[in-house]
Design an enzyme around this catalytic site. Structure first.
Site, PDB file in Angstrom:
ATOM      1  N   ALA A 101      54.801  79.087   0.960  1.00  0.00           N
ATOM      2  CA  ALA A 101      55.600  77.931   1.366  1.00  0.00           C
ATOM      3  C   ALA A 101      54.767  77.109   2.350  1.00  0.00           C
ATOM      4  CB  ALA A 101      56.912  78.365   2.008  1.00  0.00           C
ATOM      5  N   LYS A 102      55.228  75.925   2.667  1.00  0.00           N
ATOM      6  CA  LYS A 102      54.567  75.093   3.673  1.00  0.00           C
ATOM      7  C   LYS A 102      55.556  74.027   4.126  1.00  0.00           C
ATOM      8  CE  LYS A 102      50.392  74.906   5.567  1.00  0.00           C
ATOM      9  NZ  LYS A 102      49.581  76.103   5.934  1.00  0.00           N
ATOM     10  N   GLY A 103      55.364  73.544   5.348  1.00  0.00           N
ATOM     11  CA  GLY A 103      56.244  72.504   5.860  1.00  0.00           C
ATOM     12  C   GLY A 103      55.491  71.527   6.720  1.00  0.00           C
TER      13      GLY A 103
END
Length: 412
Positions: A101-103
């Site tokens: 995931a990444k944000g």
């Protein structure tokens, strides 16, 4: 190529080697969820500013999703999507039980105050708290964020879910963080650089090194390599590059930067050069540890290093990657080279779930073991299949994720 397109290029190259079916390629490369949220935040001068925040959850077949949270003015959905995909393969390469995931939040981190940054963080948690958690998706620090941001993040999340320190990693040790997390990515870069030099028949002692970027990752990598008797001849930050062919005193440079607002501007112990010049120095090892895309078609032919270690994410563009491969320049790819951070994040998460504190010696020993195991597997596969280290790393990661998907009944 756009950022996600570049990752897909590497994915497809490895998938071709593995003869992966189209069905499985689509399943593994398509993000499971993409979230865009509006963050109305009151600034210190009373203005109401609406920012955009993103979280891309790429794959969870091997465990809860894991990935950093960056605050940067160039953050957009395509970049976050590409980095989330990289995290899926990175966690699989080092064989820790996470997905990717990444944000990020699109904001100029240099133009906001600490209180504004805190309000942005808490607002972001308000918007995504139902979609993250220790068993769902676990953020961590990235560009523009740090252990303090993670402390705010946990505090805000706990208002919804109760005491849950495992919701993020990279926290201060006093807030259930783990010793060695801050140094982990840079230390991992150092460990794998030494191992790569050995495989290339080069001695670490006296090997010349240039490092673009002297933030957390670059400075810790420089310290590790200097202690291993490599000769770090150049480092750089936003103020430019600093070169001394006799070798830099890294601890002196670290102290200088700390005393001058985390900047090397005016550093007296070296010749001032540009960041572009640093990339083209005649050195044994080049370590891009700053932004992505710094090695491209216009400068690939002028790179003189024998080994490139990707401490940053995607510092070598796909077109440049092919040029350098034709020139037999070894590239240790980001999905392995900078995996030290997420590896120690795994240790922190495990520590939080057990409510048991690890000590620094254990953290370093386990990090060395996991990275060394992954390195040997990737290097051996590269030699066995006559493919680049990047393709071999993607093959290792894709095989593990594909196997997990099949065992879960998601594909035949």
């Amino acid at each position: 190529m756009q950022a996600f397109e570049a990752v897909q290029h590497y994915f497809n190259t490895a998938a071709d080697e593995l003869e992966l079916s189209e069905e499985l390629r689509t399943l593994l490369s398509t993000p499971e969820r993409e979230i865009t949220v509006q963050l109305p935040v009151e600034m210190d001068d009373g203005r109401l500013v609406s920012l955009l925040g993103y979280r891309v959850q790429h794959n969870r077949v091997r465990g809860p999703m894991k990935g950093g949270l960056r605050y940067h003015h160039e953050v957009d959905l395509d970049e976050v999507r590409s980095l989330a995909s990289l995290m899926t393969w990175k966690t699989a390469v080092v064989n820790i039980p996470f997905g990717g995931a990444k944000g990020g939040v699109t904001v100029d981190n240099r133009a906001i105050s600490p209180r504004e940054k805190e309000r942005i963080t808490r607002k972001f948690v308000d918007e995504i708290h139902e979609l993250i958690g220790p068993d769902k998706d676990i953020p961590a620090p990235d560009m523009g964020t740090d252990h303090e941001v993670m402390a705010w993040f946990v505090n805000q999340y706990n208002k919804y879910a109760g005491f849950n320190p495992a919701v993020v990693t990279g926290k201060p040790v006093e807030h259930y963080g783990i010793p060695g997390r801050e140094e982990a990515t840079g230390r991992g870069v150092g460990i794998l650089t030494i191992k790569s030099l050995g495989r290339l028949g080069c001695k670490a002692r006296g090997a010349t090194v240039a490092i673009q970027g002297f933030g957390n990752v670059g400075s810790h990598a420089a310290k590790f390599l200097s202690e291993a008797e490599c000769k770090v001849v150049a480092v750089s930050d936003l103020s430019g590059g600093y070169y001394n062919p006799e070798g830099l005193d890294i601890m002196e440079a670290v102290r200088y930067a700390r005393e001058h607002g985390n900047s090397l501007a005016g550093y007296p112990g070296a010749e001032a050069i540009t960041n572009h010049d640093l990339l083209e120095l005649d050195v044994t090892v080049l370590i891009p540890a700053a932004l992505g895309g710094v090695i491209h078609t216009e400068n690939a032919d002028r790179i003189r290093a024998k080994l490139i270690v990707e401490a940053a994410n995607s510092p070598v563009r796909p077109e440049a990657d092919e040029i350098l491969a034709q020139r037999d320049v070894a590239i240790l790819p980001d999905v392995l080279a900078n995996a030290g951070g997420v590896t120690v994040s795994y240790f922190e998460w495990a520590q939080n779930r057990q409510f048991y504190q690890w000590n620094l010696n254990r953290v370093r020993g386990e990090l060395d073991h996991l990275l060394s195991t992954a390195f040997e597997q990737v290097w051996d596969l590269s030699a066995e299949r006559n493919v680049t280290l990047r393709t071999a790393a993607f093959m290792v990661g894709i095989q593990r994720v594909a196997r997990a998907a099949k065992l879960a009944g998601l594909t035949s």
